[in-house]
Design a protein around this motif. Structure first.
Motif, PDB file in Angstrom:
ATOM      1  N   ARG B  15       0.839  -1.208   0.000  1.00  0.00           N
ATOM      2  CA  ARG B  15       0.000   0.000   0.000  1.00  0.00           C
ATOM      3  C   ARG B  15       0.866   1.247   0.000  1.00  0.00           C
ATOM      4  N   GLY B  16       0.466   2.239  -0.784  1.00  0.00           N
ATOM      5  CA  GLY B  16       1.176   3.500  -0.825  1.00  0.00           C
ATOM      6  C   GLY B  16       2.274   3.562  -1.881  1.00  0.00           C
ATOM      7  N   GLN B  17       2.695   2.399  -2.371  1.00  0.00           N
ATOM      8  CA  GLN B  17       3.745   2.391  -3.388  1.00  0.00           C
ATOM      9  C   GLN B  17       3.184   2.797  -4.747  1.00  0.00           C
ATOM     10  N   GLN B  18       4.091   2.941  -5.702  1.00  0.00           N
ATOM     11  CA  GLN B  18       3.725   3.290  -7.070  1.00  0.00           C
ATOM     12  C   GLN B  18       4.130   2.141  -7.984  1.00  0.00           C
ATOM     13  N   VAL B  19       3.384   1.971  -9.088  1.00  0.00           N
ATOM     14  CA  VAL B  19       3.694   0.883 -10.007  1.00  0.00           C
ATOM     15  C   VAL B  19       3.565   1.370 -11.453  1.00  0.00           C
ATOM     16  N   THR B  20       4.394   0.813 -12.317  1.00  0.00           N
ATOM     17  CA  THR B  20       4.315   1.091 -13.758  1.00  0.00           C
ATOM     18  C   THR B  20       4.164  -0.228 -14.497  1.00  0.00           C
ATOM     19  N   LEU B  21       3.128  -0.315 -15.293  1.00  0.00           N
ATOM     20  CA  LEU B  21       2.881  -1.501 -16.109  1.00  0.00           C
ATOM     21  C   LEU B  21       3.066  -1.119 -17.579  1.00  0.00           C
ATOM     22  N   ARG B  22       3.565  -2.070 -18.362  1.00  0.00           N
ATOM     23  CA  ARG B  22       3.907  -1.767 -19.753  1.00  0.00           C
ATOM     24  C   ARG B  22       3.161  -2.650 -20.738  1.00  0.00           C
ATOM     25  N   CYS B  23       2.901  -2.081 -21.896  1.00  0.00           N
ATOM     26  CA  CYS B  23       2.168  -2.787 -22.938  1.00  0.00           C
ATOM     27  C   CYS B  23       2.806  -2.484 -24.288  1.00  0.00           C
ATOM     28  N   SER B  24       3.058  -3.540 -25.029  1.00  0.00           N
ATOM     29  CA  SER B  24       3.551  -3.371 -26.388  1.00  0.00           C
ATOM     30  C   SER B  24       2.443  -3.813 -27.332  1.00  0.00           C
ATOM     31  N   SER B  25       1.953  -2.887 -28.135  1.00  0.00           N
ATOM     32  CA  SER B  25       0.779  -3.191 -28.953  1.00  0.00           C
ATOM     33  C   SER B  25       1.167  -3.990 -30.194  1.00  0.00           C
ATOM     34  N   GLN B  26       0.144  -4.526 -30.830  1.00  0.00           N
ATOM     35  CA  GLN B  26       0.363  -5.290 -32.050  1.00  0.00           C
ATOM     36  C   GLN B  26       0.891  -4.365 -33.146  1.00  0.00           C
ATOM     37  N   SER B  27       1.740  -4.905 -33.979  1.00  0.00           N
ATOM     38  CA  SER B  27       2.340  -4.118 -35.055  1.00  0.00           C
ATOM     39  C   SER B  27       1.278  -3.436 -35.900  1.00  0.00           C
ATOM     40  N   GLY B  28       1.446  -2.132 -36.129  1.00  0.00           N
ATOM     41  CA  GLY B  28       0.500  -1.390 -36.952  1.00  0.00           C
ATOM     42  C   GLY B  28      -0.666  -0.795 -36.196  1.00  0.00           C
ATOM     43  N   HIS B  29      -0.766  -1.086 -34.898  1.00  0.00           N
ATOM     44  CA  HIS B  29      -1.874  -0.561 -34.100  1.00  0.00           C
ATOM     45  C   HIS B  29      -1.491   0.738 -33.419  1.00  0.00           C
ATOM     46  N   ASN B  30      -2.370   1.759 -33.538  1.00  0.00           N
ATOM     47  CA  ASN B  30      -2.070   3.060 -32.951  1.00  0.00           C
ATOM     48  C   ASN B  30      -2.953   3.396 -31.757  1.00  0.00           C
ATOM     49  N   THR B  31      -3.770   2.465 -31.340  1.00  0.00           N
ATOM     50  CA  THR B  31      -4.714   2.714 -30.233  1.00  0.00           C
ATOM     51  C   THR B  31      -4.516   1.667 -29.150  1.00  0.00           C
ATOM     52  N   VAL B  32      -4.380   2.145 -27.920  1.00  0.00           N
ATOM     53  CA  VAL B  32      -4.237   1.237 -26.786  1.00  0.00           C
ATOM     54  C   VAL B  32      -5.259   1.610 -25.718  1.00  0.00           C
ATOM     55  N   SER B  33      -5.947   0.608 -25.213  1.00  0.00           N
ATOM     56  CA  SER B  33      -6.880   0.808 -24.097  1.00  0.00           C
ATOM     57  C   SER B  33      -6.392  -0.011 -22.919  1.00  0.00           C
ATOM     58  N   TRP B  34      -6.615   0.507 -21.737  1.00  0.00           N
ATOM     59  CA  TRP B  34      -6.276  -0.213 -20.506  1.00  0.00           C
ATOM     60  C   TRP B  34      -7.554  -0.550 -19.748  1.00  0.00           C
ATOM     61  N   TYR B  35      -7.579  -1.757 -19.203  1.00  0.00           N
ATOM     62  CA  TYR B  35      -8.717  -2.226 -18.421  1.00  0.00           C
ATOM     63  C   TYR B  35      -8.210  -2.836 -17.118  1.00  0.00           C
ATOM     64  N   GLN B  36      -9.033  -2.722 -16.083  1.00  0.00           N
ATOM     65  CA  GLN B  36      -8.777  -3.378 -14.800  1.00  0.00           C
ATOM     66  C   GLN B  36      -9.803  -4.483 -14.617  1.00  0.00           C
ATOM     67  N   GLN B  37      -9.336  -5.685 -14.307  1.00  0.00           N
ATOM     68  CA  GLN B  37     -10.265  -6.787 -14.081  1.00  0.00           C
ATOM     69  C   GLN B  37     -10.026  -7.368 -12.696  1.00  0.00           C
ATOM     70  N   ALA B  38     -10.930  -7.067 -11.771  1.00  0.00           N
ATOM     71  CA  ALA B  38     -10.861  -7.655 -10.436  1.00  0.00           C
ATOM     72  C   ALA B  38     -11.323  -9.104 -10.519  1.00  0.00           C
ATOM     73  N   LEU B  39     -10.960  -9.892  -9.534  1.00  0.00           N
ATOM     74  CA  LEU B  39     -11.287 -11.317  -9.530  1.00  0.00           C
ATOM     75  C   LEU B  39     -12.798 -11.526  -9.603  1.00  0.00           C
ATOM     76  N   GLY B  40     -13.233 -12.324 -10.557  1.00  0.00           N
ATOM     77  CA  GLY B  40     -14.650 -12.627 -10.682  1.00  0.00           C
ATOM     78  C   GLY B  40     -15.478 -11.543 -11.345  1.00  0.00           C
ATOM     79  N   GLN B  41     -14.819 -10.516 -11.832  1.00  0.00           N
ATOM     80  CA  GLN B  41     -15.519  -9.404 -12.486  1.00  0.00           C
ATOM     81  C   GLN B  41     -15.116  -9.298 -13.952  1.00  0.00           C
ATOM     82  N   GLY B  42     -15.882  -8.516 -14.692  1.00  0.00           N
ATOM     83  CA  GLY B  42     -15.488  -8.220 -16.062  1.00  0.00           C
ATOM     84  C   GLY B  42     -14.488  -7.079 -16.087  1.00  0.00           C
ATOM     85  N   PRO B  43     -13.773  -6.921 -17.185  1.00  0.00           N
ATOM     86  CA  PRO B  43     -12.830  -5.798 -17.301  1.00  0.00           C
ATOM     87  C   PRO B  43     -13.551  -4.459 -17.216  1.00  0.00           C
ATOM     88  N   GLN B  44     -12.902  -3.495 -16.545  1.00  0.00           N
ATOM     89  CA  GLN B  44     -13.437  -2.125 -16.476  1.00  0.00           C
ATOM     90  C   GLN B  44     -12.481  -1.191 -17.182  1.00  0.00           C
TER      91      GLN B  44
END
Lengths: 113, 115
Positions: B15-44
């Protein structure tokens, strides 16, 4: 408030039968609806898209219907196979020019050999 | 495989720390969306980047921020981590914004656990 409801109980089905999943939504005006498959620990995989002016779409053993009056989509897997066992998510998009999605919780399907 | 990669695959923070997550998109793609999926839930939906600009944000506080780079890879930063931030973080790439035409390809996700 806005809701996307999928059955929380797993669907257990015998191999070869048709699995039918329901997605009901409230206070959304979707321009399109998508269905995804998600395996444990993996990201969702796109299966089918249906637009608001379409009633039915098919792809191989998959069929989706979309009823904007009932605010409901049905997803069918015909001739189900054990490899179809997964969680299936429905997702709504409200804007044709935007691919932001609102997902349901998903419905698990277990196909019994 | 979709061609979308995410790193790290798993992460444990306090708790209180900071985190950086990284994503490399598919070649040729210019749009990236991020979603959070809690256990047992759909992506938000958290937010989306199109050609390095934020293009829409979900109902997440400002401590969730992001970046998209000229090569269209992306980062999700979360400051002041809370226990409820424990989830699978998914990124999805597409070749444009038109949701009715553009298929989104999801990565395998980063599993974040906040203790």
């Amino acid at each position: 408030s806005q809701k996307i409801e999928q059955n929380s109980e797993a669907l257990n089905i015998q191999e070869g039968k048709t699995a039918t999943l329901t997605c009901n939504y409230t206070n959304y005006s979707p321009a399109y609806l998508q269905w995804y498959r998600q395996d444990p620990g993996r990201g969702p995989v796109f299966l089918l898209l249906i637009r608001e002016n379409e009633k039915e779409k098919r792809k191989e053993r998959l069929k989706v219907t979309f009823d904007t009056t009932l605010k409901q989509s049905l997803f069918h897997i015909t001739a189900s196979q054990p490899a179809d066992s997964a969680t299936y998510l429905c997702a709504l998009g409200e804007d044709y020019g935007n691919n932001r999605l609102a997902f349901g919780k998903g419905n698990q399907v277990v196909v019994i050999p | 495989e979709t061609g979308v990669t995410q790193s790290p695959t798993h992460l444990i923070k306090t708790r209180g720390q900071q985190v950086t997550l990284r994503c490399s998109s598919q070649s040729g793609h210019n749009t990236v969306s991020w979603y959070q999926q809690a256990l047992g839930q759909g992506p938000q939906f958290i937010f989306q980047y199109y050609r390095e600009e934020e293009n829409g944000r979900g109902n997440f506080p400002p401590r969730f921020s992001g970046l998209q780079f000229p090569n269209y890879s992306s980062e999700l930063n979360v400051n002041a981590l809370e226990l409820d931030d424990s989830a699978l973080y998914l990124c999805a790439s597409s070749s444009g914004l038109a949701g009715a035409q553009e298929t989104q390809y999801f990565g395998p996700g980063t599993r974040l656990l906040v203790l």
